[in-house]
Design a protein around this motif. Structure first.
Motif, PDB file in Angstrom:
ATOM      1  N   MET A   1       0.818  -1.195   0.000  1.00  0.00           N
ATOM      2  CA  MET A   1       0.000   0.000   0.000  1.00  0.00           C
ATOM      3  C   MET A   1       0.862   1.258   0.000  1.00  0.00           C
ATOM      4  O   MET A   1       0.488   2.260  -0.584  1.00  0.00           O
ATOM      5  CB  MET A   1      -0.930  -0.025   1.214  1.00  0.00           C
ATOM      6  N   ALA A   2       2.021   1.205   0.636  1.00  0.00           N
ATOM      7  CA  ALA A   2       2.912   2.369   0.678  1.00  0.00           C
ATOM      8  C   ALA A   2       3.377   2.730  -0.727  1.00  0.00           C
ATOM      9  O   ALA A   2       3.522   3.911  -1.048  1.00  0.00           O
ATOM     10  CB  ALA A   2       4.107   2.090   1.583  1.00  0.00           C
ATOM     11  N   GLU A   3       3.606   1.711  -1.570  1.00  0.00           N
ATOM     12  CA  GLU A   3       4.034   1.981  -2.944  1.00  0.00           C
ATOM     13  C   GLU A   3       2.932   2.681  -3.734  1.00  0.00           C
ATOM     14  O   GLU A   3       3.208   3.595  -4.511  1.00  0.00           O
ATOM     15  CB  GLU A   3       4.423   0.679  -3.640  1.00  0.00           C
ATOM     16  N   LEU A   4       1.678   2.287  -3.517  1.00  0.00           N
ATOM     17  CA  LEU A   4       0.560   2.921  -4.202  1.00  0.00           C
ATOM     18  C   LEU A   4       0.410   4.368  -3.742  1.00  0.00           C
ATOM     19  O   LEU A   4       0.229   5.267  -4.548  1.00  0.00           O
ATOM     20  CB  LEU A   4      -0.742   2.147  -3.949  1.00  0.00           C
TER      21      LEU A   4
ATOM     22  N   ALA B 244       0.847  10.078  -4.993  1.00  0.00           N
ATOM     23  CA  ALA B 244       1.367  11.401  -4.630  1.00  0.00           C
ATOM     24  C   ALA B 244       2.345  11.913  -5.687  1.00  0.00           C
ATOM     25  O   ALA B 244       2.280  13.069  -6.104  1.00  0.00           O
ATOM     26  CB  ALA B 244       2.034  11.350  -3.260  1.00  0.00           C
ATOM     27  N   SER B 245       3.210  11.050  -6.147  1.00  0.00           N
ATOM     28  CA  SER B 245       4.201  11.439  -7.146  1.00  0.00           C
ATOM     29  C   SER B 245       3.555  11.852  -8.464  1.00  0.00           C
ATOM     30  O   SER B 245       3.886  12.899  -9.038  1.00  0.00           O
ATOM     31  CB  SER B 245       5.178  10.285  -7.372  1.00  0.00           C
TER      32      SER B 245
ATOM     33  N   GLN C 263      -1.232  13.193   2.462  1.00  0.00           N
ATOM     34  CA  GLN C 263      -2.269  12.155   2.529  1.00  0.00           C
ATOM     35  C   GLN C 263      -1.649  10.788   2.817  1.00  0.00           C
ATOM     36  O   GLN C 263      -0.653  10.412   2.210  1.00  0.00           O
ATOM     37  CB  GLN C 263      -3.059  12.079   1.219  1.00  0.00           C
ATOM     38  N   THR C 264      -2.263  10.066   3.736  1.00  0.00           N
ATOM     39  CA  THR C 264      -1.862   8.681   3.969  1.00  0.00           C
ATOM     40  C   THR C 264      -2.663   7.811   2.994  1.00  0.00           C
ATOM     41  O   THR C 264      -3.605   8.286   2.352  1.00  0.00           O
ATOM     42  CB  THR C 264      -2.195   8.247   5.412  1.00  0.00           C
ATOM     43  N   ALA C 265      -2.322   6.569   2.918  1.00  0.00           N
ATOM     44  CA  ALA C 265      -3.070   5.649   2.056  1.00  0.00           C
ATOM     45  C   ALA C 265      -4.545   5.640   2.460  1.00  0.00           C
ATOM     46  O   ALA C 265      -5.432   5.625   1.606  1.00  0.00           O
ATOM     47  CB  ALA C 265      -2.468   4.248   2.139  1.00  0.00           C
TER      48      ALA C 265
END
Length: 155
Positions: A1-4, A9-10, A107-109
């Protein structure tokens, strides 16, 4: 989920930066007079579109997601008669873009899927609203392109 979360964001950050650059590029050759000129009996000036986009971002993302407390006066975005300088209007637009970039990156996931409500919005969650605002910005860039061509033609 961190990668998503990172990819979202990127990519959104890159898109907003690109679109803001296009607005600045289109505004650059315009004098202050042209910036506020309405070459058609219908529609808006370039300046009023920038005011509108600034208000849109400050309300839908700033007030509703970033918690800035911004209070929108949408009708004034299209009727502002004082005509501040092009530089002043673009500076406020740039500040709105910077606020958007900060909000995106905070923003967090889990935040992306939080329910979203605001006057005049039909977004189901924060991600949807941020995406809609980017699409809205892109839409008005099309109008700005057309205004720029017409102002140059009448030049």
């Amino acid at each position: 989920m961190a990668e998503l979360k990172s990819a979202i964001a990127s990519d959104l950050t890159a898109r907003y930066k690109k679109l803001a650059g296009v607005v600045r590029e289109l505004a650059a050759p315009l004098s202050d007079e042209q910036f506020w000129a309405k070459p058609f009996t219908f529609g808006n000036s370039f300046g009023h579109l920038v005011l509108h986009l600034t208000g849109n971002l400050n309300y839908y993302i700033g007030a509703q997601i970033a918690g800035t407390g911004y209070v929108r006066d949408r009708p004034l975005e299209f009727s502002e008669a004082t005509r501040p300088s092009k530089a002043e209007v673009l500076k406020k637009f740039d500040q709105a873009i910077e606020m958007v970039l900060g909000a995106i990156n905070r923003q967090t996931a889990e935040d992306w899927s939080k329910e979203y409500t605001a006057v005049g919005a039909d977004a189901r969650d924060r991600f949807d609203m941020v995406l809609q605002c980017a699409t809205h910005l892109h839409h008005h860039i099309g109008q700005m392109l057309y205004l720029g061509f017409e102002l140059k033609r009448k030049g």
